[in-house]
Design a protein around this motif. Sequence first.
Motif, PDB file in Angstrom:
ATOM      1  N   ALA A  76       0.821  -1.212   0.000  1.00 18.64           N
ATOM      2  CA  ALA A  76       0.000   0.000   0.000  1.00 18.64           C
ATOM      3  C   ALA A  76       0.851   1.256   0.000  1.00 18.64           C
ATOM      4  N   HIS A  77       2.025   1.204   0.630  1.00 18.10           N
ATOM      5  CA  HIS A  77       2.868   2.391   0.744  1.00 18.10           C
ATOM      6  C   HIS A  77       4.154   2.183  -0.049  1.00 18.10           C
ATOM      7  N   PRO A  78       4.528   3.183  -0.834  1.00 19.87           N
ATOM      8  CA  PRO A  78       5.781   3.051  -1.608  1.00 19.87           C
ATOM      9  C   PRO A  78       6.997   3.027  -0.703  1.00 19.87           C
ATOM     10  N   ILE A  79       8.053   2.387  -1.180  1.00 18.92           N
ATOM     11  CA  ILE A  79       9.307   2.298  -0.425  1.00 18.92           C
ATOM     12  C   ILE A  79      10.389   3.023  -1.208  1.00 18.92           C
ATOM     13  N   GLY A  80      11.357   3.565  -0.485  1.00 18.82           N
ATOM     14  CA  GLY A  80      12.477   4.230  -1.135  1.00 18.82           C
ATOM     15  C   GLY A  80      13.585   3.238  -1.429  1.00 18.82           C
ATOM     16  N   THR A  81      14.212   3.359  -2.572  1.00 23.51           N
ATOM     17  CA  THR A  81      15.308   2.469  -2.961  1.00 23.51           C
ATOM     18  C   THR A  81      16.643   3.211  -3.024  1.00 23.51           C
ATOM     19  N   GLY A  82      16.619   4.518  -2.714  1.00 18.38           N
ATOM     20  CA  GLY A  82      17.853   5.300  -2.793  1.00 18.38           C
ATOM     21  C   GLY A  82      18.035   5.978  -4.119  1.00 18.38           C
ATOM     22  N   ARG A  83      17.229   5.591  -5.125  1.00 19.77           N
ATOM     23  CA  ARG A  83      17.311   6.226  -6.445  1.00 19.77           C
ATOM     24  C   ARG A  83      15.908   6.579  -6.890  1.00 19.77           C
ATOM     25  N   GLY A  84      15.735   7.788  -7.359  1.00 16.73           N
ATOM     26  CA  GLY A  84      14.446   8.185  -7.892  1.00 16.73           C
ATOM     27  C   GLY A  84      13.365   8.209  -6.837  1.00 16.73           C
ATOM     28  N   ARG A  85      12.129   8.302  -7.315  1.00 16.49           N
ATOM     29  CA  ARG A  85      11.008   8.370  -6.398  1.00 16.49           C
ATOM     30  C   ARG A  85      10.691   7.002  -5.814  1.00 16.49           C
ATOM     31  N   PRO A  86      10.106   6.963  -4.609  1.00 19.78           N
ATOM     32  CA  PRO A  86       9.727   5.674  -4.007  1.00 19.78           C
ATOM     33  C   PRO A  86       8.735   4.916  -4.887  1.00 19.78           C
ATOM     34  N   SER A  87       8.746   3.576  -4.755  1.00 22.56           N
ATOM     35  CA  SER A  87       7.874   2.741  -5.573  1.00 22.56           C
ATOM     36  C   SER A  87       7.226   1.664  -4.713  1.00 22.56           C
ATOM     37  N   HIS A  88       6.084   1.170  -5.168  1.00 19.83           N
ATOM     38  CA  HIS A  88       5.377   0.123  -4.450  1.00 19.83           C
ATOM     39  C   HIS A  88       6.041  -1.232  -4.701  1.00 19.83           C
ATOM     40  N   ARG A  89       6.259  -1.977  -3.627  1.00 18.51           N
ATOM     41  CA  ARG A  89       6.865  -3.301  -3.752  1.00 18.51           C
ATOM     42  C   ARG A  89       5.819  -4.297  -4.265  1.00 18.51           C
ATOM     43  N   LEU A  90       6.240  -5.200  -5.159  1.00 16.54           N
ATOM     44  CA  LEU A  90       5.381  -6.254  -5.708  1.00 16.54           C
ATOM     45  C   LEU A  90       5.890  -7.616  -5.254  1.00 16.54           C
ATOM     46  N   GLY A  91       4.993  -8.540  -5.068  1.00 19.02           N
ATOM     47  CA  GLY A  91       5.381  -9.904  -4.706  1.00 19.02           C
ATOM     48  C   GLY A  91       4.277 -10.879  -5.054  1.00 19.02           C
ATOM     49  N   VAL A  92       4.582 -12.167  -4.995  1.00 14.09           N
ATOM     50  CA  VAL A  92       3.545 -13.167  -5.236  1.00 14.09           C
ATOM     51  C   VAL A  92       2.685 -13.276  -3.974  1.00 14.09           C
ATOM     52  N   ALA A  93       1.411 -13.557  -4.170  1.00  7.92           N
ATOM     53  CA  ALA A  93       0.477 -13.633  -3.053  1.00  7.92           C
ATOM     54  C   ALA A  93       0.778 -14.865  -2.202  1.00  7.92           C
ATOM     55  N   PRO A  94       1.099 -14.708  -0.918  1.00  6.47           N
ATOM     56  CA  PRO A  94       1.477 -15.866  -0.090  1.00  6.47           C
ATOM     57  C   PRO A  94       0.339 -16.855   0.134  1.00  6.47           C
ATOM     58  N   GLU A  95      -0.901 -16.397   0.010  1.00  7.94           N
ATOM     59  CA  GLU A  95      -2.046 -17.297   0.162  1.00  7.94           C
ATOM     60  C   GLU A  95      -2.747 -17.535  -1.175  1.00  7.94           C
ATOM     61  N   GLY A  96      -2.033 -17.252  -2.264  1.00  7.99           N
ATOM     62  CA  GLY A  96      -2.605 -17.439  -3.584  1.00  7.99           C
ATOM     63  C   GLY A  96      -2.687 -18.905  -3.967  1.00  7.99           C
ATOM     64  N   PRO A  97      -3.112 -19.180  -5.194  1.00  7.44           N
ATOM     65  CA  PRO A  97      -3.289 -20.569  -5.637  1.00  7.44           C
ATOM     66  C   PRO A  97      -1.966 -21.337  -5.669  1.00  7.44           C
ATOM     67  N   VAL A  98      -2.073 -22.646  -5.737  1.00  7.26           N
ATOM     68  CA  VAL A  98      -0.917 -23.530  -5.842  1.00  7.26           C
ATOM     69  C   VAL A  98      -1.160 -24.541  -6.952  1.00  7.26           C
ATOM     70  N   VAL A  99      -0.111 -25.263  -7.294  1.00 12.08           N
ATOM     71  CA  VAL A  99      -0.218 -26.407  -8.195  1.00 12.08           C
ATOM     72  C   VAL A  99       0.446 -27.593  -7.506  1.00 12.08           C
ATOM     73  N   LEU A 100       0.027 -28.789  -7.882  1.00 13.52           N
ATOM     74  CA  LEU A 100       0.621 -30.012  -7.350  1.00 13.52           C
ATOM     75  C   LEU A 100       1.789 -30.419  -8.238  1.00 13.52           C
ATOM     76  N   THR A 101       2.936 -30.692  -7.625  1.00 15.65           N
ATOM     77  CA  THR A 101       4.103 -31.139  -8.374  1.00 15.65           C
ATOM     78  C   THR A 101       4.533 -32.515  -7.871  1.00 15.65           C
ATOM     79  N   ALA A 102       5.014 -33.340  -8.776  1.00 21.29           N
ATOM     80  CA  ALA A 102       5.464 -34.679  -8.403  1.00 21.29           C
ATOM     81  C   ALA A 102       6.665 -35.054  -9.254  1.00 21.29           C
ATOM     82  N   GLN A 103       7.504 -35.932  -8.707  1.00 25.44           N
ATOM     83  CA  GLN A 103       8.688 -36.398  -9.430  1.00 25.44           C
ATOM     84  C   GLN A 103       8.911 -37.866  -9.119  1.00 25.44           C
ATOM     85  N   ILE A 104       9.189 -38.635 -10.160  1.00 22.87           N
ATOM     86  CA  ILE A 104       9.547 -40.041 -10.011  1.00 22.87           C
ATOM     87  C   ILE A 104      11.067 -40.153 -10.088  1.00 22.87           C
ATOM     88  N   HIS A 105      11.676 -40.733  -9.056  1.00 23.55           N
ATOM     89  CA  HIS A 105      13.100 -41.032  -9.047  1.00 23.55           C
ATOM     90  C   HIS A 105      13.280 -42.534  -9.290  1.00 23.55           C
TER      91      HIS A 105
END
Length: 419
Positions: A76-105
């Motif tokens: 919600a609030h922009p962060i400063g990075t030391g260069r230019g104007r502050p910007s909003h941080r983006l990330g993947v939603a921690p409670e967002g959807p998932v997929v099932l992964t499997a591997q045969i060894h």
Amino acid sequence: MPHTPTTHAEPLPRPEAVRRPAPDRGRSLLGPALELIHTGRAPTRSALTAELAVTRATAGAVAAELAALGLVTVDAHPIGTGRGRPSHRLGVAPEGPVVLTAQIHSDGLSLALAGLGGVLGEPVHLPLPARTDPERMLGAIAEAGAALVAGQRRRCLGAALALPNPVREPEGTTPAALHFGWPGSTPVAALFAEAMAGVDLGQRARRPLPTAVANDANLVALAEHRHGAGRAARRLLLVTSGHRGVGGALVVDGHLHTGSAGLALEVGHLTVDPLGRPCPCGNRGCLNVETDPEALLAAAGRTPDPRRPLLEQARELAESAAHDPVARTAVDKVVDLLGMGLAGLANILNPDRIVLGRLHQDLLAAAPERLPEVVTRRSLWGRCDQVPIVAAELCHAGLIGAGELAWAPYLANPQAVAG
């Protein structure tokens, strides 16, 4: 003077109206934007603006729509990075959807749930079923996967399986299953889809659940390119040895090179010793049997302990080369054969980075100067343009790569998650 008629021009649009993206333009940016956030290349809205080459308003609108789909978060609030104007941080939603992964060894099964960003849940490791025919094996994966999916609260959008065998595209068949003796042309993609359709995934899984299968080395390469040691490489060669055998893959400009039918880069069957150990493919001296865990143990004159995983025993042996002369000799022998194979591959593929996984990264750690020297000496281009050889960074890269495969349709069209 004659009267000159006045031309009434349309009023100029407001500046914000000029910057507002057309609906179709905004939707077409959703996939590229999600992939940038997913791979960590756009950690802020200003970075997203630069990567997409759009205005700040357009990047903000695209990020907001991805957030509305439950895929990303926007601070919600922009962060400063030391260069230019502050910007909003983006990330993947921690409670967002998932997929099932499997591997045969060759000696077990692994499963996990994967979110965006290459984030993997705690893997579950299971022994092989008593019978290893395709139906029994895939049925065991489906049952264990159903328990994982039903036991959590996030939506499940798909499932993908990493196989230690080549997979023919687009049929999804295995022309050869060297570890389990499956019949040629086993329809593994169809059997996996059928197995997943036959289990109860609970109320939070998409029905029918999209499924996919691919070769494990291809998926490891994709995972390392997007989230690990292969980031920013334009032509990434991955060579890896897990529980048994050797696999490889090539990623070119972000896309897997799988050949005309999905069977390219079977690097394990490159001959490095014509008089060497017999390979299940019918040849002798393949990289597959000269540089895998069993080969390293044999070079040291050690009989594998059947109660412990081969890979674990081989990794311990490689680590002990620092103080054990027998282990040192065995490591050097296998490293020389691995270097010969890598040099041949470098001559043909001209990669700008080579990533080594599993046992091979342990061999690199045990012989950090010898292995690159062998590759340089035996490679035509290595002598004048040495290729960086680095260790893989990801744990459970095969599962993370399977997650990339399952997420692929949603990275291409994020709006599909709402279906």
